[in-house]
Scaffold this motif. Structure first.
Motif, PDB file in Angstrom:
ATOM      1  N   UNK A   1       0.890  -1.307   0.031  1.00  0.00           N
ATOM      2  CA  UNK A   1      -0.065   0.086   0.107  1.00  0.00           C
ATOM      3  C   UNK A   1       0.945   1.229  -0.027  1.00  0.00           C
ATOM      4  N   UNK A   2       0.484   2.518  -0.468  1.00  0.00           N
ATOM      5  CA  UNK A   2       1.168   3.607  -0.585  1.00  0.00           C
ATOM      6  C   UNK A   2       0.292   4.772  -0.904  1.00  0.00           C
TER       7      UNK A   2
ATOM      8  N   UNK B   1      -4.569  -4.109  15.387  1.00  0.00           N
ATOM      9  CA  UNK B   1      -5.760  -3.434  15.232  1.00  0.00           C
ATOM     10  C   UNK B   1      -5.876  -3.219  13.559  1.00  0.00           C
ATOM     11  N   UNK B   2      -4.827  -3.600  13.086  1.00  0.00           N
ATOM     12  CA  UNK B   2      -4.826  -3.355  11.440  1.00  0.00           C
ATOM     13  C   UNK B   2      -5.021  -1.841  11.155  1.00  0.00           C
TER      14      UNK B   2
ATOM     15  N   UNK C   1      -2.032  14.431  13.912  1.00  0.00           N
ATOM     16  CA  UNK C   1      -2.004  13.159  13.851  1.00  0.00           C
ATOM     17  C   UNK C   1      -3.188  12.443  12.934  1.00  0.00           C
ATOM     18  N   UNK C   2      -2.903  11.459  12.396  1.00  0.00           N
ATOM     19  CA  UNK C   2      -3.890  10.658  11.251  1.00  0.00           C
ATOM     20  C   UNK C   2      -3.967   9.294  11.637  1.00  0.00           C
ATOM     21  N   UNK C   3      -5.274   8.615  11.429  1.00  0.00           N
ATOM     22  CA  UNK C   3      -5.378   7.456  11.642  1.00  0.00           C
ATOM     23  C   UNK C   3      -5.595   6.806  10.265  1.00  0.00           C
ATOM     24  N   UNK C   4      -5.044   5.588   9.834  1.00  0.00           N
ATOM     25  CA  UNK C   4      -5.051   4.856   8.586  1.00  0.00           C
ATOM     26  C   UNK C   4      -5.421   3.565   8.801  1.00  0.00           C
ATOM     27  N   UNK C   5      -6.158   3.115   7.607  1.00  0.00           N
ATOM     28  CA  UNK C   5      -6.403   1.563   7.625  1.00  0.00           C
ATOM     29  C   UNK C   5      -5.316   1.092   6.573  1.00  0.00           C
ATOM     30  N   UNK C   6      -4.494  -0.042   7.365  1.00  0.00           N
ATOM     31  CA  UNK C   6      -3.311  -0.523   6.619  1.00  0.00           C
ATOM     32  C   UNK C   6      -3.487  -1.279   5.346  1.00  0.00           C
ATOM     33  N   UNK C   7      -5.059  -1.645   5.094  1.00  0.00           N
ATOM     34  CA  UNK C   7      -5.160  -2.227   3.967  1.00  0.00           C
ATOM     35  C   UNK C   7      -5.665  -1.212   2.836  1.00  0.00           C
ATOM     36  N   UNK C   8      -5.950  -0.008   3.381  1.00  0.00           N
ATOM     37  CA  UNK C   8      -6.586   0.968   2.250  1.00  0.00           C
ATOM     38  C   UNK C   8      -5.946   2.363   2.592  1.00  0.00           C
TER      39      UNK C   8
END
Length: 515
Positions: free
Chosen positions: A253-254, A271-272, A287-294
């Motif tokens: 992912x990028x 928590x992925x 601060x930012x929160x991301x989904x590791x798969x998207x």
């Protein structure tokens, strides 16, 4: 809904004007609430409240006896912590003239540090990062501006003299090396990132690189592993956030972070999710929160403040708490991370007037469980030459072991060998309990690959750091004179003793001949 009341104290009956005003206000309130509910059904007008056992966590700074004082902390402006700590030792990068060095101090020997404390001083350039092996307390890795990565073995009890020869010297980068990270489940794998835009994977059992990750177009700013070490997240100066499969080097992912310039990234356990800290387009810290798969867009973005210092994120997977510490200010904010909205629940903030250059973090098995300590920082205060411990404590009245805040945590035993991980195996960390009376398993000795080691014959005086001022030079000269005088006197005493022994031996021989 509302009853009319008299206009004045002297009025015995309700005023009709008051009745009309109150009826109008009642209708206006009802219409406004209905209109707000229809247009914004997802927003509740009632205040939200979340029950949490960590909402009263507070920070407690160590007293003077618990601090490490008199340390010449490095003045290098590289964005790193310059500090590493484990259950045995505290390591701090120091300011030296020529080459690079760092101090290694036992954590139980706080107080004022001797200015002639022995150092690890084998690098030819400034030390940029240091990390302890998570499975062997006496092994520490360092990287430097001299393009090398070195592995050091610290003797039990700490250093007794300057250490200049490393167990392993690893050369593979063409420019200075700014970051190193140990694999979280395998003790023999080390990652290094250099200013040549490359990440090298080192197999310390053979002492050579086994893989090169070459997908970055600029300097790598941060590296973070997920729980089992199967994924690597990186932030880069090219404003891209990447999730990489480390063994193959494939980018899974990028994200092109134009509105949120990412500086630091950390995995949120199992928590992925990913958390990044950076700067918005208006130069405010975020601060930012991301989904590791998207990684197409962040789940949430939250502005912190308008200061310019870098934000360091620290995540505790056992308590699901996220700590944000700013470089150059003395504040540490902490949040509780959840899987539902609000994903980041602000808890409290530790404030201190002394600015911090970096922070070291004590592993879980080194915390004071009896005091309900869930996290401990070691704060570097450059202006005062001070290392200050800061404990995050959950207030509890009971003195028994608190199992709800100390679940099974990653232990000190590796789950994989280097060959197993390189062959494609992944395993979760070996867990341990923090309950009182726990005994750590026998640690395996670190085995370096057999190599020809250079024999270095150095006088103890030459290994010490050269004096910087004339006063230090004079003190060193007089110390050497005193040492020479003591050695001469000792030599004279031994000569006298030798003569006495020779006379006694002659007397014994004469007595034997007479018999």
């Amino acid at each position: 809904m509302w009853a009319a009341r008299p206009c004045t104290d002297s009025c015995s009956s309700a005023c009709p004007i008051s009745q009309e005003c109150l009826l109008f206000a009642d209708r206006l309130f009802t219409v406004s609430l209905t209109f707000f509910t229809v247009l914004c059904p997802q927003i509740s007008w009632r205040p939200t409240y979340r029950s949490s056992k960590f909402r009263n966590v507070y920070g407690k700074a160590g007293n003077r006896e618990q601090c490490f004082d008199g340390i010449p902390i490095t003045r290098n402006v590289h964005d790193n912590h310059f500090c590493a700590v484990n259950a045995k030792f505290l390591a701090i990068v120091t300011e030296t003239a020529g080459g690079g060095s760092f101090l290694v101090i036992p954590v139980n020997k706080a107080g004022r540090i001797d200015p002639h404390q022995p150092k690890v001083c084998g690098h030819q350039g400034g030390v940029l990062d240091i990390k302890w092996n998570p499975f062997i307390d006496n092994i520490i890795a360092s990287c430097s501006e001299d393009c090398s990565v070195r592995i050091w073995e610290i003797p039990e009890g700490g250093l007794r003299r300057n250490m200049s020869e490393a167990v392993l010297e690893l050369y593979g980068h063409s420019r200075r090396v700014g970051l190193i990270e140990w694999h979280p489940t395998c003790s023999g794998i080390l990652f290094s990132a250099g200013y040549d835009f490359k990440i090298l994977i080192w197999n310390l059992e053979v002492g050579s690189p086994v893989k090169m990750i070459d997908c970055h177009s600029d300097v790598v700013l941060c590296m973070s592993f997920n729980t089992d070490g199967s994924l690597l997240a990186t932030s880069c100066k090219d404003k891209h956030l990447r999730v990489i499969e480390p063994r193959s080097g494939k980018v899974l992912q990028e994200a092109d972070c134009k509105s949120h310039r990412v500086n630091r990234v950390v995995f949120l356990g199992n928590m992925k999710r990913l958390v990044t800290t950076g700067v918005s387009r208006w130069n405010t810290r975020q601060v930012a929160l991301w989904d590791q798969e998207d990684l197409s867009m962040p789940i949430i973005e939250e502005e912190i403040d308008g200061l310019s210092g870098l934000l360091f994120p620290f995540y505790d997977a056992d308590t699901h708490m996220l700590y944000l510490a700013g470089k150059g200010d003395g504040n540490i904010r902490y949040y509780e991370v959840g899987t539902e909205k609000p994903y980041l629940q602000y808890l409290m903030e530790f404030r201190s007037p002394a600015p911090q250059k970096g922070l070291g973090v004590m592993p879980k098995h080194g915390l004071d469980v009896a005091a309900c300590e869930v996290f401990r920082f070691y704060k570097l205060v450059t202006l005062r030459g001070l290392i200050e411990p800061i404990s995050m404590i959950v207030p509890r009245r009971s003195e028994t072991y608190q199992e709800d805040i100390y679940p099974m945590t990653a232990g000190t035993e590796p789950a994989l060998t280097a060959d197993e991980w390189l062959s494609g195996m992944d395993r979760e960390p070996v867990l341990m309990s923090l309950k009182a009376g726990y005994k750590r398993p026998c640690q395996k000795a670190f085995k370096a690959p057999v190599r020809e080691r250079k024999t270095m014959v150095m006088n103890g005086l030459l290994e010490s750091i050269p004096p910087k001022t004339e006063n230090e030079l004079m003190r060193m000269f007089f110390r050497q004179q005193d040492e020479l005088k003591r050695l001469r006197e000792e030599l004279v005493q031994k000569d006298v003793r030798l003569q006495q022994l020779e006379l006694e031996l002659n007397n014994l021989r004469n007595n034997a001949n007479k018999l």
